[in-house]
Design a protein around this motif. Structure first.
Motif, PDB file in Angstrom:
ATOM      1  N   GLU A  77      -9.892  69.834  67.659  1.00  0.00           N
ATOM      2  CA  GLU A  77      -9.529  71.229  67.455  1.00  0.00           C
ATOM      3  C   GLU A  77      -8.221  71.378  66.688  1.00  0.00           C
ATOM      4  OE1 GLU A  77     -11.663  73.619  68.139  1.00  0.00           O
ATOM      5  OE2 GLU A  77     -12.952  71.956  68.727  1.00  0.00           O
ATOM      6  N   ARG A  78      -7.611  70.277  66.311  1.00  0.00           N
ATOM      7  CA  ARG A  78      -6.362  70.383  65.575  1.00  0.00           C
ATOM      8  C   ARG A  78      -6.580  71.113  64.258  1.00  0.00           C
ATOM      9  NH1 ARG A  78      -3.120  65.947  62.182  1.00  0.00           N
ATOM     10  NH2 ARG A  78      -1.501  67.348  61.471  1.00  0.00           N
ATOM     11  N   LYS A  79      -5.712  72.059  63.958  1.00  0.00           N
ATOM     12  CA  LYS A  79      -5.798  72.827  62.720  1.00  0.00           C
ATOM     13  C   LYS A  79      -5.069  72.069  61.620  1.00  0.00           C
ATOM     14  CE  LYS A  79      -7.787  76.129  65.067  1.00  0.00           C
ATOM     15  NZ  LYS A  79      -7.874  75.482  66.366  1.00  0.00           N
ATOM     16  N   LEU A  80      -5.764  71.833  60.529  1.00  0.00           N
ATOM     17  CA  LEU A  80      -5.207  71.056  59.429  1.00  0.00           C
ATOM     18  C   LEU A  80      -4.746  71.962  58.296  1.00  0.00           C
ATOM     19  CD1 LEU A  80      -7.949  68.267  59.265  1.00  0.00           C
ATOM     20  CD2 LEU A  80      -5.721  68.137  60.394  1.00  0.00           C
ATOM     21  N   LYS A  81      -3.781  71.476  57.551  1.00  0.00           N
ATOM     22  CA  LYS A  81      -3.311  72.163  56.347  1.00  0.00           C
ATOM     23  C   LYS A  81      -3.741  71.325  55.151  1.00  0.00           C
ATOM     24  CE  LYS A  81       0.844  74.138  54.204  1.00  0.00           C
ATOM     25  NZ  LYS A  81       2.319  74.260  54.305  1.00  0.00           N
ATOM     26  N   ILE A  82      -4.634  71.883  54.346  1.00  0.00           N
ATOM     27  CA  ILE A  82      -5.239  71.139  53.240  1.00  0.00           C
ATOM     28  C   ILE A  82      -4.761  71.722  51.913  1.00  0.00           C
ATOM     29  CG2 ILE A  82      -7.409  70.495  52.124  1.00  0.00           C
ATOM     30  CD1 ILE A  82      -8.715  70.713  54.912  1.00  0.00           C
ATOM     31  N   GLY A  83      -4.264  70.865  51.048  1.00  0.00           N
ATOM     32  CA  GLY A  83      -3.807  71.294  49.730  1.00  0.00           C
ATOM     33  C   GLY A  83      -4.827  70.935  48.665  1.00  0.00           C
ATOM     34  N   ILE A  84      -5.083  71.854  47.735  1.00  0.00           N
ATOM     35  CA  ILE A  84      -5.989  71.568  46.624  1.00  0.00           C
ATOM     36  C   ILE A  84      -5.314  71.949  45.313  1.00  0.00           C
ATOM     37  CG2 ILE A  84      -8.086  71.839  47.991  1.00  0.00           C
ATOM     38  CD1 ILE A  84      -8.439  74.584  46.846  1.00  0.00           C
ATOM     39  N   ASP A  85      -5.769  71.333  44.236  1.00  0.00           N
ATOM     40  CA  ASP A  85      -5.113  71.537  42.943  1.00  0.00           C
ATOM     41  C   ASP A  85      -5.779  72.616  42.100  1.00  0.00           C
ATOM     42  OD1 ASP A  85      -7.472  70.340  42.150  1.00  0.00           O
ATOM     43  OD2 ASP A  85      -6.530  69.186  40.558  1.00  0.00           O
ATOM     44  N   TRP A  86      -6.744  73.319  42.664  1.00  0.00           N
ATOM     45  CA  TRP A  86      -7.483  74.340  41.908  1.00  0.00           C
ATOM     46  C   TRP A  86      -6.543  75.404  41.378  1.00  0.00           C
ATOM     47  CZ3 TRP A  86      -8.659  79.629  42.588  1.00  0.00           C
ATOM     48  CH2 TRP A  86      -9.743  80.100  41.842  1.00  0.00           C
ATOM     49  N   ALA A 109     -16.253  74.655  54.811  1.00  0.00           N
ATOM     50  CA  ALA A 109     -16.025  73.622  55.822  1.00  0.00           C
ATOM     51  C   ALA A 109     -14.721  73.835  56.583  1.00  0.00           C
ATOM     52  CB  ALA A 109     -16.016  72.244  55.164  1.00  0.00           C
ATOM     53  N   ALA A 110     -13.723  74.426  55.928  1.00  0.00           N
ATOM     54  CA  ALA A 110     -12.398  74.547  56.540  1.00  0.00           C
ATOM     55  C   ALA A 110     -12.256  75.765  57.444  1.00  0.00           C
ATOM     56  CB  ALA A 110     -11.331  74.586  55.446  1.00  0.00           C
ATOM     57  N   GLU A 111     -12.738  76.911  57.002  1.00  0.00           N
ATOM     58  CA  GLU A 111     -12.463  78.161  57.716  1.00  0.00           C
ATOM     59  C   GLU A 111     -13.025  78.207  59.137  1.00  0.00           C
ATOM     60  OE1 GLU A 111     -13.794  81.135  54.977  1.00  0.00           O
ATOM     61  OE2 GLU A 111     -11.851  81.203  53.929  1.00  0.00           O
ATOM     62  N   PRO A 112     -14.256  77.719  59.389  1.00  0.00           N
ATOM     63  CA  PRO A 112     -14.764  77.785  60.769  1.00  0.00           C
ATOM     64  C   PRO A 112     -13.919  77.008  61.774  1.00  0.00           C
ATOM     65  CG  PRO A 112     -16.561  77.396  59.228  1.00  0.00           C
ATOM     66  CD  PRO A 112     -15.286  77.231  58.461  1.00  0.00           C
ATOM     67  N   HIS A 113     -13.166  76.022  61.305  1.00  0.00           N
ATOM     68  CA  HIS A 113     -12.333  75.210  62.195  1.00  0.00           C
ATOM     69  C   HIS A 113     -10.873  75.649  62.182  1.00  0.00           C
ATOM     70  CE1 HIS A 113     -15.621  72.402  62.932  1.00  0.00           C
ATOM     71  NE2 HIS A 113     -15.867  72.438  61.635  1.00  0.00           N
ATOM     72  N   GLY A 114     -10.583  76.738  61.481  1.00  0.00           N
ATOM     73  CA  GLY A 114      -9.220  77.244  61.462  1.00  0.00           C
ATOM     74  C   GLY A 114      -8.267  76.478  60.579  1.00  0.00           C
ATOM     75  N   HIS A 115      -8.787  75.629  59.690  1.00  0.00           N
ATOM     76  CA  HIS A 115      -7.910  74.889  58.786  1.00  0.00           C
ATOM     77  C   HIS A 115      -7.360  75.824  57.705  1.00  0.00           C
ATOM     78  CE1 HIS A 115      -9.470  71.558  60.905  1.00  0.00           C
ATOM     79  NE2 HIS A 115     -10.544  71.342  60.173  1.00  0.00           N
ATOM     80  N   THR A 116      -6.150  75.561  57.281  1.00  0.00           N
ATOM     81  CA  THR A 116      -5.517  76.335  56.217  1.00  0.00           C
ATOM     82  C   THR A 116      -5.715  75.635  54.884  1.00  0.00           C
ATOM     83  OG1 THR A 116      -3.815  77.132  57.742  1.00  0.00           O
ATOM     84  CG2 THR A 116      -3.339  77.310  55.393  1.00  0.00           C
ATOM     85  N   VAL A 117      -6.126  76.396  53.875  1.00  0.00           N
ATOM     86  CA  VAL A 117      -6.301  75.852  52.527  1.00  0.00           C
ATOM     87  C   VAL A 117      -5.314  76.551  51.601  1.00  0.00           C
ATOM     88  CG1 VAL A 117      -7.870  75.583  50.574  1.00  0.00           C
ATOM     89  CG2 VAL A 117      -8.731  75.325  52.905  1.00  0.00           C
ATOM     90  N   LYS A 118      -4.478  75.766  50.940  1.00  0.00           N
ATOM     91  CA  LYS A 118      -3.503  76.328  50.011  1.00  0.00           C
ATOM     92  C   LYS A 118      -3.527  75.557  48.702  1.00  0.00           C
ATOM     93  CE  LYS A 118      -0.297  78.392  53.326  1.00  0.00           C
ATOM     94  NZ  LYS A 118       1.126  78.552  53.719  1.00  0.00           N
ATOM     95  N   PHE A 119      -3.172  76.257  47.630  1.00  0.00           N
ATOM     96  CA  PHE A 119      -3.159  75.636  46.311  1.00  0.00           C
ATOM     97  C   PHE A 119      -1.822  74.945  46.063  1.00  0.00           C
ATOM     98  CE2 PHE A 119      -5.907  79.515  45.395  1.00  0.00           C
ATOM     99  CZ  PHE A 119      -7.068  78.835  45.709  1.00  0.00           C
ATOM    100  N   GLU A 131       3.708  68.275  52.384  1.00  0.00           N
ATOM    101  CA  GLU A 131       3.630  69.294  53.427  1.00  0.00           C
ATOM    102  C   GLU A 131       2.239  69.383  54.049  1.00  0.00           C
ATOM    103  OE1 GLU A 131       4.712  72.967  51.650  1.00  0.00           O
ATOM    104  OE2 GLU A 131       6.608  72.226  50.823  1.00  0.00           O
ATOM    105  N   PHE A 132       1.260  68.675  53.484  1.00  0.00           N
ATOM    106  CA  PHE A 132      -0.127  68.862  53.886  1.00  0.00           C
ATOM    107  C   PHE A 132      -0.656  67.689  54.712  1.00  0.00           C
ATOM    108  CE2 PHE A 132       0.548  71.462  50.146  1.00  0.00           C
ATOM    109  CZ  PHE A 132      -0.069  72.659  50.497  1.00  0.00           C
ATOM    110  N   ASP A 133      -1.777  67.962  55.403  1.00  0.00           N
ATOM    111  CA  ASP A 133      -2.471  66.924  56.170  1.00  0.00           C
ATOM    112  C   ASP A 133      -3.513  66.209  55.328  1.00  0.00           C
ATOM    113  OD1 ASP A 133      -1.289  67.476  58.832  1.00  0.00           O
ATOM    114  OD2 ASP A 133      -2.272  69.415  58.562  1.00  0.00           O
ATOM    115  N   GLY A 134      -3.817  66.747  54.174  1.00  0.00           N
ATOM    116  CA  GLY A 134      -4.786  66.137  53.272  1.00  0.00           C
ATOM    117  C   GLY A 134      -4.742  66.846  51.932  1.00  0.00           C
ATOM    118  N   ILE A 135      -5.070  66.115  50.868  1.00  0.00           N
ATOM    119  CA  ILE A 135      -5.039  66.657  49.510  1.00  0.00           C
ATOM    120  C   ILE A 135      -6.412  66.473  48.877  1.00  0.00           C
ATOM    121  CG2 ILE A 135      -3.932  66.556  47.245  1.00  0.00           C
ATOM    122  CD1 ILE A 135      -2.043  67.346  49.508  1.00  0.00           C
ATOM    123  N   ILE A 136      -6.915  67.529  48.221  1.00  0.00           N
ATOM    124  CA  ILE A 136      -8.168  67.441  47.474  1.00  0.00           C
ATOM    125  C   ILE A 136      -7.871  67.768  46.016  1.00  0.00           C
ATOM    126  CG2 ILE A 136     -10.522  68.307  47.221  1.00  0.00           C
ATOM    127  CD1 ILE A 136     -10.440  69.126  50.167  1.00  0.00           C
TER     128      ILE A 136
END
Length: 349
Positions: A77-86, A109-119, A131-136
């Protein structure tokens, strides 16, 4: 109750993590070094580290060793902060045909689990990425300097996933279609169905990774079928002299098919075809390595195309980042299968 042999070692390592002697991203000493330090065997050390991994305090990285997790990871249930280069201001192709579809998968995939997606910012991405838990990475191939920075992040427990790009470094993850294989099977099928003149239409960047596989497959499919590669059918739409020669070809000895390297190239091609009053598909078939169904419907032109599973790739990238933080999963190396959408192309029947 008598403690297991590995329990005191686990508790000592845990204490060193909790009081900051072992910081996030720092590697643990090797199993051999710890065995000497604690006067025990490697299997005992392995069990102690294994318990830290189970509690998501340490991550095992193949070829690197065990490192302290960037943040404590408690459960799914941990909320992740995911960074993308879009980048919303990118070209028409990268938004309408490509990045939008990847982004929809990431968000699905991210929103139902409460993950934050930022550019990520367009400059110095690798600095902000910490600053992120993962990078795409959705639309760029990192420079060697950027890739080195992303490798450093991966070694610190921040997974980096490239979509439709193949990194040089083994520490980085990727999900990509096989450009060569997908192109080869289409060109080979066209030739076997009677196409003898297949033009290759794209930018002046055939050496780039995202295009070189398609160009090589186009060449190899011709050679495998005993058909010479005609230089006049290799068109670089960004070079005026190349376009002038191609217009001459279209007027005097048109190809059977134009294979368009990616969706954005259709925007420069269609005015030329329209000005020459070439009928599609009666006189010429069009094929694109991109999902341009919406463009075809808007222009009322039957484009056949390779459809990459872009939304599914975005979803898979998020799922992998979750898996990484749950169990320290090894870097992902995954090839996705594309499909072919045929729209009135007699050479793909």
């Amino acid at each position: 109750m008598v403690k297991s042999v590995f329990q005191p070692i686990y508790e000592d390592l845990l204490s060193r993590i909790q009081d900051g002697r072992l910081l996030p991203g720092m590697p643990l000493p090797s199993e051999n070094a710890l065995a000497v330090q604690y006067g025990t065997s490697r299997p005992t050390i392995r069990r102690a580290i294994g318990l830290l991994v189970e509690k998501s305090l340490v991550i095992r990285q193949p070829g690197i060793g065990s490192i302290v997790a960037s943040q404590p990871r408690s459960n799914k249930e941990r909320k992740l902060k995911i960074g993308i280069d879009w980048n919303p201001s990118e070209s028409f192709h990268n938004t309408a045909f490509y990045s939008d579809k990847l982004l929809s998968g990431i968000l699905a995939a991210a929103e139902p689990h409460g993950h934050t997606v930022k550019f990520l910012p367009r400059t110095h991405r690798e600095l902000y990425a910490k600053e992120f838990d993962g990078i795409i990475l959705t639309s760029i191939l990192p420079t060697s300097e950027e890739e080195s920075s992303y490798v450093t992040l991966a070694k610190q427990g921040i997974p980096v996933v490239l979509l439709n790009r193949f990194p040089v470094s083994k520490e980085l993850s990727y999900i990509s279609v096989d450009y060569y294989k997908e192109t080869y099977r289409v060109i080979d099928r066209m030739i076997r169905n009677g196409a003898r003149r297949i033009a290759l239409y794209g930018p002046d960047g055939y050496h780039l990774m995202q295009f070189s596989g398609r160009v090589a497959a186009w060449q190899d499919a011709h050679r495998a079928n005993g058909i010479p590669v005609d230089p006049e059918l290799t068109v670089r739409n960004s070079l005026p002299e190349s376009m002038e020669k191609f217009i001459h070809v279209l007027k005097n000895n048109p190809p059977d098919v134009i294979f368009i390297l990616h969706g954005n190239n259709t925007l420069s091609l269609m005015p030329v075809i329209s000005s020459l009053h070439i009928r599609i598909p009666e006189e010429l078939s069009l094929f694109c390595f991109d999902d341009i169904a919406e463009l075809g419907e808007t222009m009322k032109i039957p484009f056949s195309f390779i459809k990459m599973p872009l939304k599914q790739m975005g979803e898979r990238a998020v799922n992998y980042i979750e898996e990484f933080h749950l169990s320290g999963a090894a870097p992902l190396k995954e090839i996705a299968s594309a499909s072919v959408e045929v729209k009135e192309c007699r050479f793909l029947i």
